[in-house]
Write a protein that holds these residues in place. Structure first.
Motif, PDB file in Angstrom:
ATOM      1  N   GLY A 181       0.833  -1.194   0.000  1.00 12.78           N
ATOM      2  CA  GLY A 181       0.000   0.000   0.000  1.00 12.78           C
ATOM      3  C   GLY A 181       0.867   1.241   0.000  1.00 12.78           C
ATOM      4  N   ALA A 182       0.608   2.133   0.957  1.00 14.49           N
ATOM      5  CA  ALA A 182       1.399   3.363   1.069  1.00 14.49           C
ATOM      6  C   ALA A 182       2.709   3.132   1.804  1.00 14.49           C
ATOM      7  CB  ALA A 182       0.588   4.437   1.796  1.00 14.49           C
ATOM      8  N   ALA A 183       2.891   1.959   2.374  1.00 14.99           N
ATOM      9  CA  ALA A 183       4.053   1.688   3.214  1.00 14.99           C
ATOM     10  C   ALA A 183       5.132   0.927   2.454  1.00 14.99           C
ATOM     11  CB  ALA A 183       3.635   0.889   4.447  1.00 14.99           C
ATOM     12  N   LEU A 184       6.365   1.066   2.912  1.00 13.30           N
ATOM     13  CA  LEU A 184       7.481   0.246   2.472  1.00 13.30           C
ATOM     14  C   LEU A 184       7.975  -0.565   3.659  1.00 13.30           C
ATOM     15  CD1 LEU A 184       9.533   2.747   0.279  1.00 13.30           C
ATOM     16  CD2 LEU A 184       8.133   0.839  -0.532  1.00 13.30           C
ATOM     17  N   TRP A 185       8.138  -1.857   3.438  1.00 13.50           N
ATOM     18  CA  TRP A 185       8.703  -2.748   4.443  1.00 13.50           C
ATOM     19  C   TRP A 185      10.083  -3.172   3.964  1.00 13.50           C
ATOM     20  CZ3 TRP A 185       5.067  -6.648   7.277  1.00 13.50           C
ATOM     21  CH2 TRP A 185       3.923  -5.974   7.719  1.00 13.50           C
ATOM     22  N   MET A 186      11.069  -2.984   4.810  1.00 13.94           N
ATOM     23  CA  MET A 186      12.443  -3.358   4.489  1.00 13.94           C
ATOM     24  C   MET A 186      12.877  -4.533   5.366  1.00 13.94           C
ATOM     25  SD  MET A 186      16.024  -1.272   4.962  1.00 13.94           S
ATOM     26  CE  MET A 186      15.672  -0.038   3.700  1.00 13.94           C
ATOM     27  N   TYR A 187      13.168  -5.654   4.716  1.00 20.12           N
ATOM     28  CA  TYR A 187      13.793  -6.777   5.392  1.00 20.12           C
ATOM     29  C   TYR A 187      15.299  -6.671   5.165  1.00 20.12           C
ATOM     30  CZ  TYR A 187       9.009  -8.524   5.319  1.00 20.12           C
ATOM     31  OH  TYR A 187       7.653  -8.643   5.474  1.00 20.12           O
ATOM     32  N   TYR A 188      16.096  -6.878   6.199  1.00 15.72           N
ATOM     33  CA  TYR A 188      17.532  -6.701   6.044  1.00 15.72           C
ATOM     34  C   TYR A 188      18.283  -7.660   6.964  1.00 15.72           C
ATOM     35  CZ  TYR A 188      17.396  -4.009  10.427  1.00 15.72           C
ATOM     36  OH  TYR A 188      17.232  -3.622  11.728  1.00 15.72           O
ATOM     37  N   SER A 189      19.530  -7.926   6.613  1.00 19.46           N
ATOM     38  CA  SER A 189      20.392  -8.756   7.453  1.00 19.46           C
ATOM     39  C   SER A 189      20.920  -7.913   8.604  1.00 19.46           C
ATOM     40  CB  SER A 189      21.558  -9.318   6.644  1.00 19.46           C
ATOM     41  OG  SER A 189      21.096 -10.240   5.680  1.00 19.46           O
ATOM     42  N   MET A 190      20.889  -8.506   9.788  1.00 17.73           N
ATOM     43  CA  MET A 190      21.340  -7.798  10.978  1.00 17.73           C
ATOM     44  C   MET A 190      22.194  -8.743  11.817  1.00 17.73           C
ATOM     45  SD  MET A 190      17.606  -7.795  12.880  1.00 17.73           S
ATOM     46  CE  MET A 190      18.094  -6.725  14.203  1.00 17.73           C
ATOM     47  N   GLY A 191      23.204  -8.195  12.460  1.00 16.85           N
ATOM     48  CA  GLY A 191      24.062  -9.018  13.290  1.00 16.85           C
ATOM     49  C   GLY A 191      24.694  -8.203  14.396  1.00 16.85           C
ATOM     50  N   SER A 192      24.876  -8.840  15.532  1.00 17.40           N
ATOM     51  CA  SER A 192      25.629  -8.234  16.619  1.00 17.40           C
ATOM     52  C   SER A 192      26.996  -8.901  16.668  1.00 17.40           C
ATOM     53  CB  SER A 192      24.904  -8.430  17.953  1.00 17.40           C
ATOM     54  OG  SER A 192      25.014  -9.773  18.382  1.00 17.40           O
ATOM     55  N   ALA A 193      27.816  -8.500  17.611  1.00 19.16           N
ATOM     56  CA  ALA A 193      29.124  -9.130  17.751  1.00 19.16           C
ATOM     57  C   ALA A 193      29.021 -10.479  18.458  1.00 19.16           C
ATOM     58  CB  ALA A 193      30.058  -8.209  18.521  1.00 19.16           C
ATOM     59  N   TYR A 194      27.819 -10.867  18.859  1.00 18.69           N
ATOM     60  CA  TYR A 194      27.680 -12.040  19.717  1.00 18.69           C
ATOM     61  C   TYR A 194      26.813 -13.133  19.102  1.00 18.69           C
ATOM     62  CZ  TYR A 194      28.833  -8.040  22.585  1.00 18.69           C
ATOM     63  OH  TYR A 194      29.412  -6.894  23.062  1.00 18.69           O
TER      64      TYR A 194
END
Length: 208
Positions: A181-194
């Motif tokens: 619709g009017a929105a954008l959804w962003m899926y992304y890779s995420m990581g911490s140091a742990y």
């Protein structure tokens, strides 16, 4: 890619998204560029859209004499034979966003909306040994183009990696954007140091 990480780009098709068949006899459809070009060693991480004329546009990462990722552009009518516009030069190189200089740019993702190519790409801002925290060392940045070759990046980050201890403190990268619709959804890779990488979600409720 092979054991020496010499990557090329292949092409496969599917009727159901589950069973895939490699095209072009299993051979690459895009290999390294001409000697001396930015992508003469490695090409990888493609994203593809089809314009209204039926022409396919691919953006991809290239590694060559500079040894860091830059973003290139190629076009095709059949998904197998590709031409590089702009003489095989990169279409997006490191610049500045939010007052910080990028080290390299990679993992582009493109939507074509209302004759505008809309790219979100990964931006490396600080490099540390694997697993070490770099304060806000990576980001996702937005850029626009009318022809797929000449790009104007936003002056500010779309998304910046988190504070130490947060789930995306080590890195936020490799975006994939879906319009709802009017929105954008962003899926992304995420990581911490742990921990190992996970998939995160960011939303823009009103995007035009």
């Amino acid at each position: 890619g092979d054991a020496a990480s010499r990557y090329t780009i292949g092409y496969a098709t599917s009727d159901d998204g589950k069973k895939w068949e490699r095209q072009n006899g299993g051979r690459p459809v895009l290999g390294p560029g001409q000697q001396g070009k930015f992508d003469d060693r490695v090409v990888l991480h493609p994203t593809v859209v089809r314009d209204e004329s039926g022409l396919l546009h691919m953006w991809y990462n290239g590694v060559g004499p500079q040894k860091d990722f830059l973003i290139g552009h190629a076009t095709s009518r059949d998904g197998i034979t590709w031409d590089r516009p702009k003489g095989g030069d990169p279409v997006l190189s490191p610049g500045t966003a939010s007052g910080r200089q990028e080290i390299y740019v990679y993992n582009p993702m493109v939507l074509l909306e209302n004759d505008i190519y809309r790219m979100w790409y990964s931006s490396a801002l600080a490099i540390t040994p694997r697993g070490r925290y770099a304060p806000h060392g990576s980001a996702i940045v937005y850029a626009e183009s009318r022809d797929g070759t000449n790009w104007t990046r936003d002056e500010v980050f779309t998304l910046l990696s988190g504070d130490e201890g947060e789930a995306d403190a080590y890195a936020c990268f490799a975006p994939y954007v879906v319009r709802r619709g009017a929105a954008l959804w962003m899926y992304y890779s995420m990581g911490s140091a742990y921990q190992r990488y996970q998939t995160g979600l960011a939303k823009c409720p009103e995007a035009t």
